[in-house]
Every structure is written in C-alpha cells, then in structure tokens.
Scaffold this active site. Structure first.
Site, PDB file in Angstrom:
ATOM      1  N   THR A 117       9.015   0.452   0.739  1.00  0.00           N
ATOM      2  CA  THR A 117       8.027   1.431   1.171  1.00  0.00           C
ATOM      3  C   THR A 117       6.759   1.386   0.331  1.00  0.00           C
ATOM      4  OG1 THR A 117       7.594   3.819   1.210  1.00  0.00           O
ATOM      5  CG2 THR A 117       9.262   3.092  -0.306  1.00  0.00           C
ATOM      6  N   TYR A 141      12.095   9.643  -3.716  1.00  0.00           N
ATOM      7  CA  TYR A 141      12.245   8.666  -2.621  1.00  0.00           C
ATOM      8  C   TYR A 141      11.666   7.314  -3.044  1.00  0.00           C
ATOM      9  CZ  TYR A 141      11.132   6.163   1.647  1.00  0.00           C
ATOM     10  OH  TYR A 141      11.008   5.188   2.594  1.00  0.00           O
TER      11      TYR A 141
END
Ligand code: UDP
Length: 352
Positions: A117, A141
């Site tokens: 990501t 995250y």
C-alpha cells in the site's frame, strides 16, 4: 499449475480471480468469508473457506492443486480501525502472512505477489512518490504492511522465493463487465461513498476538509481502476515465472484528483444532484498522495487501460446498481451507513 488467491472473495481479490480465469489460469481461492462473499468468487475457481494463517490448510491446498504462485490479498484494510485495534491489524496482516509464508517456504512455492500500500510512505506531497522515498507509515495499517514487505524480503533472500510487492494507491471502480465490484457494507472510500449517495443508499455524504494546501483545498489522491490494478498483478506473475527478480513497485496513474473533482465526476456521470456537505478534516489524511509509476511501467510493461476518472466512476456506479439488486436476491439487508463521523457545517452543491 494453479494460482492460489487469498482473499479472492473480496473486492480486489475477486477481480484478480476473473483476470486469471480470463487468461486461462487454474485458480483456487482461500478466503474465510469474514468480509468477502461466496457469490463474488467466479464459479470456475475452487473456493476453500479457511484462514491464511492455517499452515496445515495452506500446505494441503498447495500440494493438492500444485500451486506455483500465491497472490495474497487477504487482510484488514481500514486505516482508522487499525488505529483503534493495532494488535488486530498486526495479527491479521503481519502474523498471518508470516504463517502463510511458512507454508509457502515449506511447500517450495516459487512465486509470491503481495498487496502492499501507499500507506507505507506516510504523508507524501503533491509530487509523485517513488519507491525509494522514505518509508514512514503513519498508521498501524501502514506499519503492518511494511513489516510484511520486510518479512517477505528476508524470507525470499533466505529461501529462494521470488516475489512482487505492489503498493496500491486508491483502488476504485469495478469490473467493466459487471461481474464483481466493491461490495463490503459500511464503505469509507470516497468513490464508493459518493456512488452510494448518488444511488440513494445514503442520504448525504461529507467532504472531509477544505483547508488543505491544494488548489481547491481538498485532498488529492491517485485513483486507479481495479481492472488496471489486477492486470499489473497478472504481468507481475508472468515476469516472476519468466525468472524475474523480486520487485517492489507502485500501482497508480501518476496523477491525482481532488475530493471535489471526484464528486463532480460522480455528479456528471450519474446525471443528477445529491447532497454533499462540508465537514472538518478526517484525522490522519495526508493532503496529497500520488504515485510515480515508472517502475511498474518499465519492469512489468504495465499500460493502464482505464486511466479516466469518469470511466472509473461509471463502472463504480454501474456496480452500485447491480449490487442493490444482488443484495435483494441474496436477502442481504443493507446496514444504515454511518454518517455521524463529523457534523455537517455547510452544504455545497458542486457542478453537475
Ligand atoms: N473522503 C471524503 N469523504 C468521504 C470519504 C473520503 O471527503 O466520505 C476523502 C478523504 O478525507 C480523503 C479522500 O477522500 O481525503 C480519499 O479517502 P479514501 O478513504 O477514499 O482513501 P484513503 O486515501 O484515505 O485511503
């Protein structure tokens, strides 16, 4: 040879399964169906309901289906949730990938593709970010994904596995043929939220902050059509099978749109107005996050086919309408969207 797709009943994974089947691959999906849907898995793929952290299960799937590549999507993806539940994120995204890798190494699977990501970079700027930019994730995250990248690097060095880690920017849109799309209830991503509002699933939506240092004051993101994203995975698989080295590459279009530009696009494509309200900033949002995608273009030969915001929105809107029908067919109640995160202070009407 079979490709194992973890999280293949989810948003991006279900598109990957179709992409692989369209290319003539044999596919087995491992998904525990916590956020994914059985109906989202293409019928030609074999679905195993189970956990990626189950080493025995993964080993038996690899042996039974002669898996030569794992494409790993399963994981948790909601940034604010990771802030309130960091251990849950480290468990789901990092520990379970460790177990998955143990099975992969044990069974000598040679190729691995990992969903990483842009959140590994932390606050980027208006300049497109390259893969060698400083890695400063700002959420659990992002940390959970970066730790996994590092684990993959070290495992590959020790055991001869070769991998591709693709750092996704803002994945959106849906299969142009309407076979799958983003279906998880309680969505928080902008294009999905705007499409739900346009189609009447939400009474209104909010713009989180208009005082950012960007041309119109709203945040800028690099929105990439999910079909272009899964095409990059297919190319990465071909490259690994041809003997290519391990690679970490961005997946985005190298240009961005502001929140208001996205909402304008939804108005334009939908052809009708909907209620948009200005709210305060959402904690943790960076002003701009844009990919430099030169590496993916050079190394994978990646050439996007859907680099057009209105096209992304059109496919997302089409899926929203199909999903409403599908939910009725499957007796699924659509939960009330949570619009209470920030109180509206002013209404806006963007161009339609
Ligand atoms: N956003 C917004 N309203 C929404 C959802 C998102 O204004 O209902 C904004 C959000 O603040 C960010 C951008 O849209 O600036 C993209 O957010 P999203 O959650 O889609 O992706 P992120 O970049 O946070 O992963």
């Amino acid at each position: 040879m079979t490709v194992l797709v973890t999280g293949g009943a989810g948003y991006i994974g279900s598109h990957m399964v179709w992409e692989l089947l369209d290319a003539g691959e044999d596919v087995v999906v491992l998904d525990r169906l916590s956020t994914g849907f059985e109906w989202a898995v293409a019928p030609e793929a074999k679905l195993v309901v189970g956990d990626v952290g189950d080493i025995g299960l993964v080993s038996s799937i690899v042996r039974k289906h002669k898996v030569d590549a794992v494409i790993h999507f399963a994981g948790s993806i909601v940034v604010p949730e990771s802030v309130t539940d960091p251990l849950g994120y480290y468990e789901n995204n990092t520990s379970k990938t460790r177990s998955l890798l143990e099975a992969v190494v044990r069974e000598n699977v040679p190729h691995f593709i990992f969903s990483s990501t842009a959140a590994v970079y932390g606050g980027a700027g208006l300049e497109p970010v390259r893969e060698d930019a400083p890695l400063k994730p700002e959420s659990p995250y992002g940390v959970s994904k970066l730790m996994t990248e590092w684990m993959l690097r070290d495992t590959a060095a020790a055991h001869g596995l070769r991998y591709t880690a693709l750092r996704y920017f803002n994945v959106s849109g849906a299969d142009p043929r309407g076979r799958t799309g983003q279906s998880t209830p309680g969505a928080t991503h902008l294009i999905k939220v705007a499409c739900e509002t346009a189609t009447g699933k939400r009474p209104w939506m909010q713009v989180y902050g208009t005082d950012y240092p960007t041309p119109d004051g709203t945040c800028i993101r690099d929105y990439i059509h999910v079909s272009d994203l899964v095409a990059a995975h297919r190319l990465a698989l071909a490259r690994l099978r041809a003997g290519g080295d391990s690679l970490t590459a961005n997946c985005g279009y190298s240009h961005g749109y502001s929140v208001l530009e996205v909402i304008d696009s939804v108005h334009r494509v939908h052809g009708a107005d909907f209620d948009v309200r200005i709210a305060g900033r959402r904690p943790g949002d960076a002003p701009a996050v844009i990919a430099n995608s030169d590496l993916a273009r050079q190394e994978l030969g990646w050439r996007p086919n859907y680099d057009d915001l209105d096209r992304i929105v059109a496919d997302a809107l089409n899926w929203e309408r199909l999903l409403a029908r599908k939910n009725v067919a499957h007796g699924i109640q659509t939960p009330e969207p949570d619009n209470r995160l920030a109180l509206p202070v002013k209404r806006v009407r963007t161009k339609s």
